[in-house]
Design an enzyme around this catalytic site. Structure first.
Site: not given
Length: 516
Positions: A56, A228
């Site tokens: 982070g 997909d």
């Protein structure tokens, strides 16, 4: 979804949280991303078999930095800290984190002492990918220090008895040597997990869940022709056979030849019951005057659903059809803000773009999968290679590759430019080297050019060839100059109103693969 050993990737605002989750999947272990803001009670309710704390941008001691509940380390769950997560772990357990004055970004030399379990059998020196200004200067009590760099006195540590470990670098990044092995040492040797997230298991579990959910009722599948929806349709067909009807919506936003390919090729391969809905006028009419990309996606999502609802009534009268299959992927969910506190990067038409008054119960057998996992499942199901390896194409189609209002004329121009780019890529035998090749029309931009000794004022076309493993991160593809030259020459000669071709060389992040 069937219960799996699950690794939770706790996201502290990392650039690479999705990549960590992907690397865990590569080790055949199921993973999910959750926000660092999720209360620890909710994390533990998911019954994680292990937890990975991501990197982070914050300093652990800065005001407002993401917090880590120390109770996490008392829950008898294996934990691996990476970068910020490593420092947060060290601070929470009594170690020392400080600014050393020696920042490390990019490739960094790591020296390994006693590699312990986490770094077992690795060379004494590795090149690893760093991104930090703070460093762990003292390890918590009970931890063994495994490695160091010039800017990080403690670059890796472990307490095998408590099944806790951490590294300052980013093992999930391909630039890090032995990075995948570090993750697998944690998963297999410290957390004692079993690699069971495989294409065979994915297929078996998906079929069982579909049968249990559907029973003897009928199902519609939204078929676009892409990998997909094709894999989703094949899975559902294996589960319930003739209870499935596929609906192909020709919304007028497809690339050249795609409608014919879906109508003929997919039916020939699968034998599925296919209904074709010709709705080009409906979609293009609904998009008239719209330039905002989020609004485009929501309009397209709405019109898809309305088309499926009308088709369901036609097929099954007043009773209707209860279920709708979609090829939603895990990256779609994460980017649409569905990743347990993730930012809404863009609303995918099949997630954030769905209307609130949806009449169907959704079946999304791929919702937990990354793109390469979908391809592996497609191969497991026996779908042909050209279908499984087809370049991804967004459900909203060319509408989000036109920056500006969508009109029939602009669609035709872009369709022609896109066809040229694909033809030349195939001719150069580069199809499998490229993950995706968006071609974008900057319809609201004009540039001065010269053609036939006269001034032109046309639109630019942007070529966006990218390489990727999972669509969560991507890099621009280094196409040969001669291929780019051929594409550019053909587009400016054959496409009316186009006088300039550019190449987008932005990685993801900071850019997304699509422009809208």
């Amino acid at each position: 979804m069937t219960a799996h050993q699950t690794v939770l990737v706790v996201d502290f605002g990392a650039q690479y949280a999705q990549l960590i989750a992907r690397r865990v999947r590569e080790a055949s272990v199921y993973s999910e991303i959750v926000s660092s803001k999720m209360p620890i009670e909710e994390m533990l309710a998911k019954k994680p078999a292990a937890i990975i704390l991501s990197g982070g941008p914050s300093s652990v001691y800065a005001e407002g930095a993401p917090q880590l509940n120390p109770a996490l380390f008392e829950a008898d769950i294996p934990v691996l800290g990476i970068c910020y997560g490593f420092q947060a772990m060290a601070q929470s357990l009594g170690g020392t984190v400080a600014r050393t004055g020696q920042r490390e970004y990019g490739r960094t030399s790591l020296s390994i002492g006693d590699g312990g379990t986490l770094l077992a059998s690795m060379p004494n020196t590795l090149n690893v990918w760093m991104s930090h200004g703070d460093a762990v200067c003292k390890a918590p009590k009970g931890f063994s220090v495994l490695g160091r760099t010039a800017g990080a006195p403690v670059a890796a540590f472990e307490d095998v008895n408590r099944r806790l470990a951490g590294v300052q670098w980013h093992p999930e990044v391909l630039h890090t040597q032995w990075g995948q092995q570090v993750l697998e040492q944690f998963l297999y040797e410290i957390a004692d997990l079993t690699p069971s997230w495989t294409p065979e298991n994915m297929v078996t579990e998906a079929i069982e869940e579909i049968r249990a959910k559907v029973g003897d009722r009928r199902v519609l599948c939204a078929l676009s022709g892409g990998v997909d929806s094709a894999v989703a349709a094949a899975l559902v067909q294996q589960a319930i056979g003739s209870q499935l009807t596929c609906v192909f919506v020709d919304h007028g936003l497809l690339r050249k030849g795609e409608a014919e390919q879906v109508k003929n090729d997919f039916v020939k391969v699968t034998g599925v019951d296919l209904v074709v809905a010709d709705e080009a006028d409906r979609f293009i009419g609904a998009l008239a005057g719209v330039t905002d990309p989020e609004q485009k996606r929501k309009i397209i999502g709405r019109e898809f659903i309305r088309t499926f609802e009308a088709t369901a009534r036609d097929l099954d009268g007043e009773r209707g059809i209860d279920f709708l299959v979609q090829g939603t992927l895990y990256p779609d969910v994460v980017e649409s803000g569905g990743g347990e506190g993730a930012a809404n990067i863009k609303s995918h038409h099949n997630v954030g773009g769905l209307p609130d008054d949806l009449q169907f119960t959704l079946i999304e057998p791929l919702r937990h999968m990354f793109k390469d996992e979908v391809r592996a499942v497609g191969q497991q199901l026996g779908l042909p290679e050209e279908m499984v390896w087809r370049h991804p194409f967004p459900g909203p189609g060319l509408a989000i590759r036109i920056v500006g209002e969508v009109t029939p004329e602009r669609l035709e121009t872009l369709r022609q430019a896109d066809a040229i780019a694909r033809e030349e890529l195939t001719a150069a035998r580069l199809d499998r080297d490229i993950w995706q090749f968006p071609v974008v029309l900057l319809a609201d931009v004009r540039s001065v050019g010269v053609q036939g000794d006269g001034r032109t004022y046309g639109h630019p076309i942007v070529l966006r060839p990218v390489t990727s493993d999972d669509a969560m991160t991507a890099d621009w593809a280094r196409l040969p100059y001669e291929v780019l030259e051929k594409i550019s020459s053909r587009i400016t000669n054959e496409c009316a109103d186009i006088n300039r071709v550019t190449v987008d060389i932005t990685s993801k992040p900071p850019g997304t693969i699509e422009w809208e």
